[in-house]
Design an enzyme around this catalytic site. Structure first.
Site, PDB file in Angstrom:
ATOM      1  N   CYS A 197      11.786   8.623  -0.430  1.00 46.87           N
ATOM      2  CA  CYS A 197      11.225   9.929  -0.088  1.00 46.87           C
ATOM      3  C   CYS A 197      11.698  10.919  -1.134  1.00 46.87           C
ATOM      4  O   CYS A 197      12.897  11.135  -1.292  1.00 46.87           O
ATOM      5  CB  CYS A 197      11.684  10.366   1.293  1.00 46.87           C
ATOM      6  SG  CYS A 197      11.118  12.037   1.686  1.00 46.87           S
ATOM      7  N   ARG A 216       0.842  -1.202   0.000  1.00 43.17           N
ATOM      8  CA  ARG A 216       0.000   0.000   0.000  1.00 43.17           C
ATOM      9  C   ARG A 216       0.878   1.252   0.000  1.00 43.17           C
ATOM     10  O   ARG A 216       0.941   1.979  -0.971  1.00 43.17           O
ATOM     11  CB  ARG A 216      -0.942  -0.029   1.226  1.00 43.17           C
ATOM     12  CG  ARG A 216      -2.100   0.961   1.133  1.00 43.17           C
ATOM     13  CD  ARG A 216      -1.755   2.372   1.538  1.00 43.17           C
ATOM     14  NE  ARG A 216      -1.260   2.452   2.905  1.00 43.17           N
ATOM     15  CZ  ARG A 216      -0.697   3.536   3.417  1.00 43.17           C
ATOM     16  NH1 ARG A 216      -0.563   4.617   2.691  1.00 43.17           N
ATOM     17  NH2 ARG A 216      -0.229   3.529   4.650  1.00 43.17           N
ATOM     18  N   ASP A 217       1.604   1.489   1.078  1.00 41.06           N
ATOM     19  CA  ASP A 217       2.347   2.749   1.217  1.00 41.06           C
ATOM     20  C   ASP A 217       3.488   2.830   0.206  1.00 41.06           C
ATOM     21  O   ASP A 217       3.744   3.881  -0.381  1.00 41.06           O
ATOM     22  CB  ASP A 217       2.889   2.863   2.648  1.00 41.06           C
ATOM     23  CG  ASP A 217       3.009   4.299   3.111  1.00 41.06           C
ATOM     24  OD1 ASP A 217       2.975   5.207   2.275  1.00 41.06           O
ATOM     25  OD2 ASP A 217       3.151   4.520   4.336  1.00 41.06           O
ATOM     26  N   HIS A 277       8.157   6.432   9.265  1.00 41.68           N
ATOM     27  CA  HIS A 277       8.922   6.626   8.032  1.00 41.68           C
ATOM     28  C   HIS A 277      10.371   6.911   8.414  1.00 41.68           C
ATOM     29  O   HIS A 277      10.663   7.278   9.555  1.00 41.68           O
ATOM     30  CB  HIS A 277       8.328   7.774   7.213  1.00 41.68           C
ATOM     31  CG  HIS A 277       7.091   7.388   6.461  1.00 41.68           C
ATOM     32  ND1 HIS A 277       7.017   7.386   5.097  1.00 41.68           N
ATOM     33  CD2 HIS A 277       5.885   6.956   6.891  1.00 41.68           C
ATOM     34  CE1 HIS A 277       5.817   6.983   4.708  1.00 41.68           C
ATOM     35  NE2 HIS A 277       5.090   6.715   5.778  1.00 41.68           N
ATOM     36  N   HIS A 313       3.259   3.804  12.959  1.00 41.67           N
ATOM     37  CA  HIS A 313       3.550   3.798  11.519  1.00 41.67           C
ATOM     38  C   HIS A 313       4.662   4.818  11.295  1.00 41.67           C
ATOM     39  O   HIS A 313       4.454   6.017  11.432  1.00 41.67           O
ATOM     40  CB  HIS A 313       2.274   4.182  10.753  1.00 41.67           C
ATOM     41  CG  HIS A 313       2.458   4.309   9.275  1.00 41.67           C
ATOM     42  ND1 HIS A 313       2.228   3.259   8.411  1.00 41.67           N
ATOM     43  CD2 HIS A 313       2.855   5.346   8.494  1.00 41.67           C
ATOM     44  CE1 HIS A 313       2.459   3.666   7.164  1.00 41.67           C
ATOM     45  NE2 HIS A 313       2.841   4.925   7.190  1.00 41.67           N
ATOM     46  N   ASN A 329       8.963   3.985   4.216  1.00 40.59           N
ATOM     47  CA  ASN A 329       8.691   3.470   5.561  1.00 40.59           C
ATOM     48  C   ASN A 329       9.990   2.894   6.114  1.00 40.59           C
ATOM     49  O   ASN A 329      10.963   2.704   5.382  1.00 40.59           O
ATOM     50  CB  ASN A 329       7.650   2.348   5.504  1.00 40.59           C
ATOM     51  CG  ASN A 329       6.324   2.833   4.950  1.00 40.59           C
ATOM     52  OD1 ASN A 329       6.000   2.574   3.799  1.00 40.59           O
ATOM     53  ND2 ASN A 329       5.581   3.538   5.761  1.00 40.59           N
TER      54      ASN A 329
HETATM   55 ZN    ZN Z   1       3.083   6.159   5.495  1.00 41.95          ZN
END
Ligand code: ZN
Length: 310
Positions: free
Chosen positions: A247, A17-18, A216, A214, A256
């Site tokens: 990023c 997902r991310d 990063h 969660h 992440n």
């Molecule tokens: Zn995220």
């Protein structure tokens, strides 16, 4: 959420997902299936497999319903998805997701920019999702998490007021969430802040209703923040295989925290994740083949496991 008794820490893989939503190439459905299958076989118990958002916004995740249907066939795997609103939640329930997360930006500016919704509007969606879930037969109810996004700071607003964070956390629990999670959407978190905010939010929602982080790795503090979370009793940590996504503002930084590095750290500390690190490392090959243009991050994969690590 409590973790199974045979593991100490639940590592929740969010790369499908991310990670995938952050890259331009679209991973074919078959590769997603192979990735999820291989990670589950390596011992990963929970995977966020996609997001129910309009395909026009995120074509990378357009096949989420099919991915959920497939992932549900894997025994023992908790199939999680992100939903932006009630409509997404309806699709998630129909597909049979075990867990749904509604992200709410604590920064209202961020909420308006990303979802075009005020806090009042997002909280109304949360209440409608809560009502939808409550209307289902007990065995069909997914668990419902409110994701406290931009909790550690916002690229648009800067620092976030504690009062705002607590207000939204409380409102999400009242809307019917089973738990809330703290999300460092922007990579602003530091370890002292992680400890402070976990304690603060737990003071409002209760210890049982905040178990996950969660994180990063935008500024390289991802694992330090994870460790800080462990020290205040966090038991669920999100991570992405190979730190997929990166990023755009910090070249060289993973997206992440890297699942492989996180699992290595936890296992090396004697904490049980249920995950076979070598089998996990081998899953990177699927990403390398499916999205060859994307950098794969991680120190443990590059350095290899230490001699005698078992
Ligand atoms: Zn995220």
């Amino acid at each position: 959420m409590t973790t199974a008794t045979d593991i100490d820490i639940l590592v929740s893989e969010v790369g499908p997902r991310d990670g995938l939503q952050s890259i331009t190439p679209i991973m074919p459905l078959e590769a997603k299936k192979a990735w999820i299958t291989a990670e589950a076989a390596a011992g990963v118990r929970e995977i966020e497999v996609g997001s129910f958002v309009p395909a026009s916004l995120l074509p990378q995740l357009a096949d989420t319903a099919e991915v959920v249907a497939f992932a549900r066939t894997i025994p023992g795997l908790t199939v999680a998805v992100l939903v932006p609103n009630l409509r997404g939640a309806q699709a998630a329930v129909q597909a049979g997701a075990h867990k749904i997360t509604l992200p709410v930006s604590i920064s209202e500016t961020h909420s308006l920019k990303n979802l075009r919704r005020t806090h009042a509007q997002v909280l109304q969606e949360a209440r409608e999702i809560g009502a939808l879930i409550a209307s289902l037969p007990a065995e069909q109810r997914p668990s419902f998490e409110g994701g406290l996004s931009t909790a550690f700071g916002c690229t648009l607003e800067g620092p976030i007021a504690d009062s705002k964070l607590l207000e939204i956390a409380e409102a999400l629990m009242e809307a019917g969430c089973d738990e809330v999670g703290l999300s460092d959407t922007t990579g602003y978190a530091n370890p002292a802040q992680v400890k402070r905010l976990v304690r603060l939010v737990r003071g409002v929602v209760g210890d049982h209703a905040l178990s996950g982080l969660h994180l990063h790795n935008t500024r390289g503090l991802g694992l330090a923040n994870a460790l800080a979370g462990l020290e205040v009793g966090i038991t669920t940590l999100d991570a992405s295989l190979a730190g997929l996504g990166g990023c755009p503002f910090a070249p060289g930084a993973s997206g992440n925290i890297v699942t492989e590095d996180l699992v290595f750290m936890l296992e090396a500390m004697g904490l049980r994740t249920g995950i076979d690190v070598e089998a996990l490392l081998a899953v990177r090959g699927i990403l390398a083949d499916a999205v060859p243009s994307e950098p794969l991050y991680g120190f443990t994969p590059d350095a290899g496991l230490p001699l005698g690590f078992a």
